[in-house]
Write a protein that holds these residues in place. Structure first.
Motif, PDB file in Angstrom:
ATOM      1  N   ILE A 209      35.863  34.193  47.249  1.00 23.37           N
ATOM      2  CA  ILE A 209      35.943  32.610  47.602  1.00 23.37           C
ATOM      3  C   ILE A 209      37.489  32.377  47.702  1.00 23.37           C
ATOM      4  O   ILE A 209      37.696  31.458  48.408  1.00 23.37           O
ATOM      5  CB  ILE A 209      35.484  31.947  46.116  1.00 23.37           C
ATOM      6  N   ALA A 210      38.133  33.181  47.059  1.00 26.98           N
ATOM      7  CA  ALA A 210      39.675  32.537  47.008  1.00 26.98           C
ATOM      8  C   ALA A 210      40.220  32.850  48.428  1.00 26.98           C
ATOM      9  O   ALA A 210      41.115  31.918  48.916  1.00 26.98           O
ATOM     10  CB  ALA A 210      40.529  33.976  46.112  1.00 26.98           C
ATOM     11  N   GLU A 211      39.734  33.941  49.162  1.00 27.02           N
ATOM     12  CA  GLU A 211      39.846  33.928  50.679  1.00 27.02           C
ATOM     13  C   GLU A 211      39.435  32.573  51.390  1.00 27.02           C
ATOM     14  O   GLU A 211      40.344  32.321  52.221  1.00 27.02           O
ATOM     15  CB  GLU A 211      39.401  35.252  51.452  1.00 27.02           C
ATOM     16  N   HIS A 212      38.543  32.064  51.311  1.00 23.75           N
ATOM     17  CA  HIS A 212      37.964  30.875  51.969  1.00 23.75           C
ATOM     18  C   HIS A 212      38.684  29.752  51.620  1.00 23.75           C
ATOM     19  O   HIS A 212      38.857  28.665  52.281  1.00 23.75           O
ATOM     20  CB  HIS A 212      36.457  30.959  51.726  1.00 23.75           C
ATOM     21  N   LEU A 213      39.319  29.821  50.448  1.00 26.16           N
ATOM     22  CA  LEU A 213      40.300  28.555  49.863  1.00 26.16           C
ATOM     23  C   LEU A 213      41.763  28.809  50.041  1.00 26.16           C
ATOM     24  O   LEU A 213      42.356  27.897  49.866  1.00 26.16           O
ATOM     25  CB  LEU A 213      40.037  28.628  48.294  1.00 26.16           C
ATOM     26  N   GLY A 214      41.919  29.836  50.867  1.00 24.79           N
ATOM     27  CA  GLY A 214      43.379  30.022  51.117  1.00 24.79           C
ATOM     28  C   GLY A 214      44.260  30.435  50.179  1.00 24.79           C
ATOM     29  O   GLY A 214      45.507  30.133  50.192  1.00 24.79           O
ATOM     30  N   LEU A 215      43.815  30.694  49.030  1.00 30.27           N
ATOM     31  CA  LEU A 215      44.527  31.169  47.712  1.00 30.27           C
ATOM     32  C   LEU A 215      44.955  32.789  47.719  1.00 30.27           C
ATOM     33  O   LEU A 215      45.799  33.343  47.153  1.00 30.27           O
ATOM     34  CB  LEU A 215      43.758  30.855  46.730  1.00 30.27           C
ATOM     35  N   ARG A 216      44.131  33.516  48.564  1.00 28.61           N
ATOM     36  CA  ARG A 216      44.395  35.111  48.436  1.00 28.61           C
ATOM     37  C   ARG A 216      43.798  35.637  49.773  1.00 28.61           C
ATOM     38  O   ARG A 216      42.682  35.335  49.750  1.00 28.61           O
ATOM     39  CB  ARG A 216      43.991  35.721  47.166  1.00 28.61           C
ATOM     40  N   SER A 217      44.306  36.374  50.175  1.00 29.76           N
ATOM     41  CA  SER A 217      43.896  37.072  51.540  1.00 29.76           C
ATOM     42  C   SER A 217      43.294  38.594  51.231  1.00 29.76           C
ATOM     43  O   SER A 217      43.889  39.101  50.206  1.00 29.76           O
ATOM     44  CB  SER A 217      45.020  37.154  52.567  1.00 29.76           C
TER      45      SER A 217
ATOM     46  N   MET B  82      44.058  44.436  49.831  1.00 30.43           N
ATOM     47  CA  MET B  82      44.120  45.738  50.171  1.00 30.43           C
ATOM     48  C   MET B  82      45.520  46.363  50.053  1.00 30.43           C
ATOM     49  O   MET B  82      45.684  47.498  49.808  1.00 30.43           O
ATOM     50  CB  MET B  82      43.834  45.811  51.837  1.00 30.43           C
ATOM     51  N   THR B  83      46.584  45.543  50.233  1.00 32.66           N
ATOM     52  CA  THR B  83      47.865  45.994  49.792  1.00 32.66           C
ATOM     53  C   THR B  83      48.199  46.495  48.550  1.00 32.66           C
ATOM     54  O   THR B  83      48.545  47.436  48.031  1.00 32.66           O
ATOM     55  CB  THR B  83      49.301  44.905  50.086  1.00 32.66           C
ATOM     56  N   TRP B  84      47.645  45.596  47.537  1.00 33.96           N
ATOM     57  CA  TRP B  84      47.637  46.027  46.136  1.00 33.96           C
ATOM     58  C   TRP B  84      46.732  47.121  45.921  1.00 33.96           C
ATOM     59  O   TRP B  84      47.056  48.127  44.967  1.00 33.96           O
ATOM     60  CB  TRP B  84      46.859  44.903  45.016  1.00 33.96           C
ATOM     61  N   ILE B  85      45.669  47.553  46.472  1.00 34.63           N
ATOM     62  CA  ILE B  85      44.949  48.622  46.215  1.00 34.63           C
ATOM     63  C   ILE B  85      45.567  50.093  46.608  1.00 34.63           C
ATOM     64  O   ILE B  85      45.832  50.854  46.154  1.00 34.63           O
ATOM     65  CB  ILE B  85      43.746  48.802  46.812  1.00 34.63           C
ATOM     66  N   GLU B  86      46.228  49.809  48.150  1.00 39.18           N
ATOM     67  CA  GLU B  86      46.922  50.768  48.503  1.00 39.18           C
ATOM     68  C   GLU B  86      48.326  51.249  47.800  1.00 39.18           C
ATOM     69  O   GLU B  86      48.621  52.398  47.598  1.00 39.18           O
ATOM     70  CB  GLU B  86      47.500  50.593  49.928  1.00 39.18           C
ATOM     71  N   ASN B  87      49.103  50.332  47.145  1.00 41.73           N
ATOM     72  CA  ASN B  87      50.190  50.528  46.560  1.00 41.73           C
ATOM     73  C   ASN B  87      50.026  51.173  45.257  1.00 41.73           C
ATOM     74  O   ASN B  87      50.690  51.749  44.499  1.00 41.73           O
ATOM     75  CB  ASN B  87      51.078  49.053  46.358  1.00 41.73           C
TER      76      ASN B  87
END
Length: 400
Positions: free
Chosen positions: A337-345, A350-355
């Protein structure tokens, strides 16, 4: 924590005072007038909008009706804006820039906050031992004691908040049927006041149906991080995992989870422990259902939904690798839902997971079924109708 300020007011020629109690972070009233059954709804609405609290001295049930009348007056201007909201939703469907959805969300939260402040202006005095000396007042002592404990002094509380805790008391008495625990509908979870109720069953289905990691065959241990009512720990136990540590930092949730697991007969299998996320050990499976929306909560209950700057999510991701057994998995249950609200992509996620040295092993998805999906009048309808709940299966990235 509730505000413990003292409120003083004049009644006749006498000065009175009482503690101010608000779990929803409402500030104590700076200006307060006495009100009873004779006050017109329009006058009450005007005073509430101006920030003047109404200390109720009339019939309790009439106060409830007045609260409903004020709510109708708050919502009435919004109905005139249906066309503009519809236009906004159509633009969202046309995939205009993310900033539009972000702006719509912020305006929606602002409107919710203003609405809550206005509706919170009807004030009830509760006497020691949670007694209300008003005509036709319900017996609230049990509900208030469950939520607040023993209070041997008078206190003031907003009528809206008082009704909310009475409603929470009813949920606690009847419980919530959890089909993921028992398809026959005989197994229930009993949420306590201030602990989020597991009424959205789709994320429970994901945990109940996902393939368990093979590492459990060597060490049948799992963690449920931020357990809340204990429902996910109970599902994992029902799936045969021998040892589960359910962590929680909220005092009410700790008690709630312990009681639920005891009544389900799972307290030998599941240990409820007070930790800020991870216990100091490792597990073959670590499950976490963090708050889904990166925004500031406005009440204690909203902490299960809103996570400022995705703090809990990021701490979980960053700490996961250090607590997983070899070939273990972390299950991150997260709505998009955050992606559809423009609050988190999703790219940020994926960057957080990789890092964090993690890799996505797989993903299970399910479409939510809550009523707001079909409510076209909801200003966030475009985002809600596109929402997907995901179970991300995460593992530790092996070095070549």
């Amino acid at each position: 924590m509730p505000d413990k300020s003292t409120v003083t007011w004049l009644e006749g020629d006498q000065s009175h005072s009482a503690l101010w109690h608000s779990e929803n972070r409402l500030l104590p009233p700076k200006k307060m007038v006495l009100a009873d059954d004779t006050i017109p709804a329009d006058d009450a609405y005007r005073l509430a909008c101006e920030g003047t609290a109404l200390l109720w001295r009339g019939d309790f049930q009439n106060a409830r009706q007045l609260l409903q009348a004020i709510a109708r007056r708050i919502d009435r201007p919004r109905k005139k804006k249906r066309v503009s909201k519809k236009n906004v939703q159509e633009k969202l469907h046309d995939k205009l820039p993310v900033a539009i959805t972000n702006d719509v969300f912020n305006l929606h939260r602002l409107a919710q906050s203003q609405r809550a402040r206005t509706l919170g202006q009807i004030i009830i005095r509760v006497d020691p031992n949670h007694q209300i000396a008003l005509r036709r007042a319900p017996l609230v002592a049990e509900a208030c004691f469950e939520a607040f404990g023993e209070i041997n002094a008078s206190y003031l509380i907003s009528l809206r908040e008082l009704l909310g805790l009475v409603g929470a008391h009813e949920w606690r008495k009847k419980g919530v049927v959890i089909k993921a625990l028992d398809a026959n509908g005989t197994q229930r979870i009993y949420p306590h006041y201030g602990v989020f109720s597991p009424i959205r069953g789709e994320y429970l289905e994901l945990v109940a149906n996902a393939v368990l990691p093979k590492a459990l065959s060597l060490n049948s241990t799992a963690f449920d991080i931020g357990t809340g009512t204990g429902v996910l720990a109970a599902i994992l136990a029902k799936r045969g995992i021998e040892k589960i540590i359910a962590t929680e930092i909220d005092a009410r949730a700790l008690i709630c989870a312990q009681e639920n697991l005891l009544q389900l007969g799972l307290s030998e299998q599941v240990t409820v422990a007070e930790y800020d996320l991870f216990p100091p050990s490792k597990a073959a499976l670590i499950v976490c259902n963090p708050p889904w929306i990166p925004a500031r909560p406005s009440s204690a209950l909203e902490r299960a939904i809103y996570d400022p700057d995705s703090q809990m999510l990021r701490v979980f991701i960053n700490g996961l690798a250090a607590h997983l057994e070899t070939n273990g998995e972390g299950w991150l249950i997260l709505s998009d839902i955050a992606e559809h609200l423009g609050l988190r992509s999703q790219a940020e996620l994926m960057t957080w997971i990789e890092n964090a040295g993690l890799v996505v092993l797989g993903k299970e998805s399910i479409k939510p079924r809550h009523p707001k999906i079909s409510d076209a009048t909801d200003p966030l309808h475009a985002a809600r109708s596109a929402e997907i709940t995901n179970l991300w299966r995460l593992g530790v990235l092996t070095k070549p």
